[in-house]
Design a protein around this motif. Sequence first.
Motif, PDB file in Angstrom:
ATOM      1  N   LYS A 124       0.865  -1.184   0.000  1.00 33.13           N
ATOM      2  CA  LYS A 124       0.000   0.000   0.000  1.00 33.13           C
ATOM      3  C   LYS A 124       0.897   1.227   0.000  1.00 33.13           C
ATOM      4  N   PHE A 125       0.827   1.989  -1.092  1.00 36.03           N
ATOM      5  CA  PHE A 125       1.728   3.121  -1.288  1.00 36.03           C
ATOM      6  C   PHE A 125       1.085   4.424  -0.837  1.00 36.03           C
ATOM      7  N   SER A 126       1.880   5.284  -0.262  1.00 34.34           N
ATOM      8  CA  SER A 126       1.395   6.614   0.108  1.00 34.34           C
ATOM      9  C   SER A 126       1.249   7.459  -1.157  1.00 34.34           C
ATOM     10  N   GLY A 127       0.431   8.494  -1.069  1.00 34.70           N
ATOM     11  CA  GLY A 127       0.238   9.363  -2.226  1.00 34.70           C
ATOM     12  C   GLY A 127      -1.047  10.159  -2.136  1.00 34.70           C
ATOM     13  N   CYS A 128      -1.370  10.837  -3.225  1.00 38.49           N
ATOM     14  CA  CYS A 128      -2.491  11.769  -3.252  1.00 38.49           C
ATOM     15  C   CYS A 128      -3.786  11.140  -3.756  1.00 38.49           C
ATOM     16  N   LEU A 129      -3.786   9.852  -4.044  1.00 40.42           N
ATOM     17  CA  LEU A 129      -4.958   9.232  -4.656  1.00 40.42           C
ATOM     18  C   LEU A 129      -6.010   8.767  -3.652  1.00 40.42           C
ATOM     19  N   TYR A 130      -5.782   9.003  -2.366  1.00 43.15           N
ATOM     20  CA  TYR A 130      -6.739   8.563  -1.352  1.00 43.15           C
ATOM     21  C   TYR A 130      -7.659   9.678  -0.864  1.00 43.15           C
ATOM     22  N   GLY A 131      -7.540  10.861  -1.443  1.00 42.37           N
ATOM     23  CA  GLY A 131      -8.309  12.001  -0.961  1.00 42.37           C
ATOM     24  C   GLY A 131      -9.809  11.771  -0.883  1.00 42.37           C
ATOM     25  N   PRO A 132     -10.460  11.313  -1.956  1.00 35.61           N
ATOM     26  CA  PRO A 132     -11.904  11.080  -1.880  1.00 35.61           C
ATOM     27  C   PRO A 132     -12.286  10.045  -0.831  1.00 35.61           C
ATOM     28  N   PHE A 133     -11.468   9.003  -0.663  1.00 31.59           N
ATOM     29  CA  PHE A 133     -11.750   8.003   0.373  1.00 31.59           C
ATOM     30  C   PHE A 133     -11.708   8.650   1.750  1.00 31.59           C
ATOM     31  N   ARG A 134     -10.705   9.462   2.003  1.00 29.52           N
ATOM     32  CA  ARG A 134     -10.594  10.078   3.324  1.00 29.52           C
ATOM     33  C   ARG A 134     -11.740  11.031   3.593  1.00 29.52           C
ATOM     34  N   ASP A 135     -12.244  11.671   2.537  1.00 30.37           N
ATOM     35  CA  ASP A 135     -13.467  12.475   2.692  1.00 30.37           C
ATOM     36  C   ASP A 135     -14.637  11.578   3.090  1.00 30.37           C
ATOM     37  N   ALA A 136     -14.739  10.439   2.423  1.00 29.50           N
ATOM     38  CA  ALA A 136     -15.856   9.523   2.672  1.00 29.50           C
ATOM     39  C   ALA A 136     -15.790   8.908   4.056  1.00 29.50           C
ATOM     40  N   ALA A 137     -14.585   8.538   4.484  1.00 29.98           N
ATOM     41  CA  ALA A 137     -14.425   7.820   5.745  1.00 29.98           C
ATOM     42  C   ALA A 137     -14.117   8.728   6.920  1.00 29.98           C
ATOM     43  N   GLY A 138     -13.893  10.015   6.672  1.00 27.05           N
ATOM     44  CA  GLY A 138     -13.547  10.921   7.761  1.00 27.05           C
ATOM     45  C   GLY A 138     -12.243  10.534   8.421  1.00 27.05           C
ATOM     46  N   SER A 139     -11.244  10.165   7.619  1.00 27.72           N
ATOM     47  CA  SER A 139     -10.001   9.628   8.183  1.00 27.72           C
ATOM     48  C   SER A 139      -8.770  10.453   7.822  1.00 27.72           C
ATOM     49  N   VAL A 140      -8.957  11.745   7.579  1.00 24.37           N
ATOM     50  CA  VAL A 140      -7.814  12.608   7.288  1.00 24.37           C
ATOM     51  C   VAL A 140      -6.997  12.799   8.571  1.00 24.37           C
ATOM     52  N   GLN A 143      -1.640   2.617 -11.136  1.00 19.54           N
ATOM     53  CA  GLN A 143      -0.321   3.259 -11.131  1.00 19.54           C
ATOM     54  C   GLN A 143       0.792   2.310 -10.716  1.00 19.54           C
ATOM     55  N   TYR A 144       0.436   1.106 -10.280  1.00 19.53           N
ATOM     56  CA  TYR A 144       1.445   0.182  -9.769  1.00 19.53           C
ATOM     57  C   TYR A 144       1.300  -1.198 -10.414  1.00 19.53           C
ATOM     58  N   LEU A 145       1.154  -1.211 -11.730  1.00 21.19           N
ATOM     59  CA  LEU A 145       1.039  -2.477 -12.441  1.00 21.19           C
ATOM     60  C   LEU A 145       2.308  -3.313 -12.287  1.00 21.19           C
ATOM     61  N   ASP A 146       3.459  -2.650 -12.188  1.00 24.32           N
ATOM     62  CA  ASP A 146       4.703  -3.392 -11.998  1.00 24.32           C
ATOM     63  C   ASP A 146       4.711  -4.113 -10.652  1.00 24.32           C
ATOM     64  N   ILE A 147       4.108  -3.496  -9.633  1.00 25.65           N
ATOM     65  CA  ILE A 147       4.063  -4.114  -8.310  1.00 25.65           C
ATOM     66  C   ILE A 147       3.076  -5.284  -8.307  1.00 25.65           C
ATOM     67  N   ILE A 148       1.965  -5.123  -9.027  1.00 27.74           N
ATOM     68  CA  ILE A 148       1.025  -6.246  -9.161  1.00 27.74           C
ATOM     69  C   ILE A 148       1.735  -7.430  -9.820  1.00 27.74           C
ATOM     70  N   SER A 149       2.509  -7.139 -10.853  1.00 25.80           N
ATOM     71  CA  SER A 149       3.275  -8.189 -11.525  1.00 25.80           C
ATOM     72  C   SER A 149       4.279  -8.829 -10.572  1.00 25.80           C
ATOM     73  N   ASP A 150       4.947  -7.986  -9.784  1.00 21.18           N
ATOM     74  CA  ASP A 150       5.875  -8.510  -8.778  1.00 21.18           C
ATOM     75  C   ASP A 150       5.152  -9.395  -7.768  1.00 21.18           C
ATOM     76  N   ALA A 151       3.978  -8.939  -7.330  1.00 21.57           N
ATOM     77  CA  ALA A 151       3.215  -9.699  -6.340  1.00 21.57           C
ATOM     78  C   ALA A 151       2.856 -11.073  -6.877  1.00 21.57           C
ATOM     79  N   LYS A 152       2.480 -11.118  -8.146  1.00 28.84           N
ATOM     80  CA  LYS A 152       2.138 -12.410  -8.750  1.00 28.84           C
ATOM     81  C   LYS A 152       3.372 -13.284  -8.900  1.00 28.84           C
ATOM     82  N   ASP A 153       4.503 -12.669  -9.155  1.00 31.17           N
ATOM     83  CA  ASP A 153       5.747 -13.432  -9.287  1.00 31.17           C
ATOM     84  C   ASP A 153       6.181 -13.987  -7.934  1.00 31.17           C
TER      85      ASP A 153
END
Length: 384
Positions: free
Chosen positions: A254-270, A311-321
């Motif tokens: 689970k990578f840090s970044g700016c793509l969780y903003g709407p979730f944090r709005d929804a869950a009140g977890s900022v 954004q992390y297709l390479d990591i998904i590939s790594d996970a499967k490997d």
Amino acid sequence: MSFSTLVSDLTYRDSTHSPRPSAPSHTASTNTARSHLSRAQSSYASTAATSVSISGSISSQLHGGYSHPLARQWQAERQLTKSMLIYPLFITDNPDECTPIPSLPGQKRLGINKLIPLLTPLIAKGLKSVILFGVPLAPTAKDALGTAADDPLGPVIAGLRLLRRAFPQLFLVADVCLCEYTSHGHCGILHDDGSLNNTLSVDRISDVALAYAEAGAHCVAPSDMNDGRIRAIKLKLIESGIAHRVVLMSYSAKFSGCLYGPFRDAAGSVPSFGDRRCYQLPPGGRGLARRAIRRDIEEGADIIMVKPASQYLDIISDAKDIGKDLPVAAYQVSGEYAMIHAAAKAGVFDLKTMAFESTEGILRAGASIVVSYFTPEFLEWLDT
């Protein structure tokens, strides 16, 4: 600061707050409230004193990973089907809540009284699985220990019990984290200096996972990224005699970044201060992701997850490997979903085309399970 000191000062960083009032329709007796608090207080001791002993590696415990019919289907590799999809639900402590989330088009915060009307038509169209996120809204619902996370009257446990009765065939996943329930918004218990106390956090989170499993979750999915929480949860499931029927799905990368903003709005977890970079993985940290995946497999995870997905297709590939013999899940996070909607609204792409291309790219990378806000649309678009 010791765990006992934290317990005696439940309003750490929030000392002026009064105890949480129960919702009018969920009034608990004094004894029930005391019993629940006692569970939180005993979290550290109960994990540290666990008497479980198994021969060989804990990763030898396999039955839970395929005890449910849907979990058995997830062992196969194939093209996008309805059975691969998990739909996220935000459940609040207001039973009649039904509030649209502006940053997540088409998604809502729901009370448990709204779950059956929402899910009945989706199940008729082929919905197989949901993942539950608790969203406590009461002003004093949060404290330094995330005590409300495993409240027997709280939204997740109440939702699990309701859905097990109403839809026996629906596969129920419970997200396990403290960020929605802590007064500081972080994913665990903190040291005095505001840094994460990994030991106490794992003790607390493993108790929450056990409570969700006992309440009816077919799968518990810790998303906190604390070191060692998979082993702690697995041991508690074994000790309680239910490990053979509970899937343990780890948010391993689970990578840090700016793509969780709407979730944090929804869950009140900022977070009220700082950020989560010290426990979520840094963007570009491919080596760390591979190490985390290996660690969680060795600690007994039945499914490993990568988040964000596209954004992390390479990591998904790594996970499967790395986890050749395990199902790999990918979470199309709120920011990915919102961007696709925005592009479609602007006329840049067709919504259906873009949603399919994004999801099929995730599957090609190696995932066989997708957590997606597009699930209701896919149930319309897919034949099987």
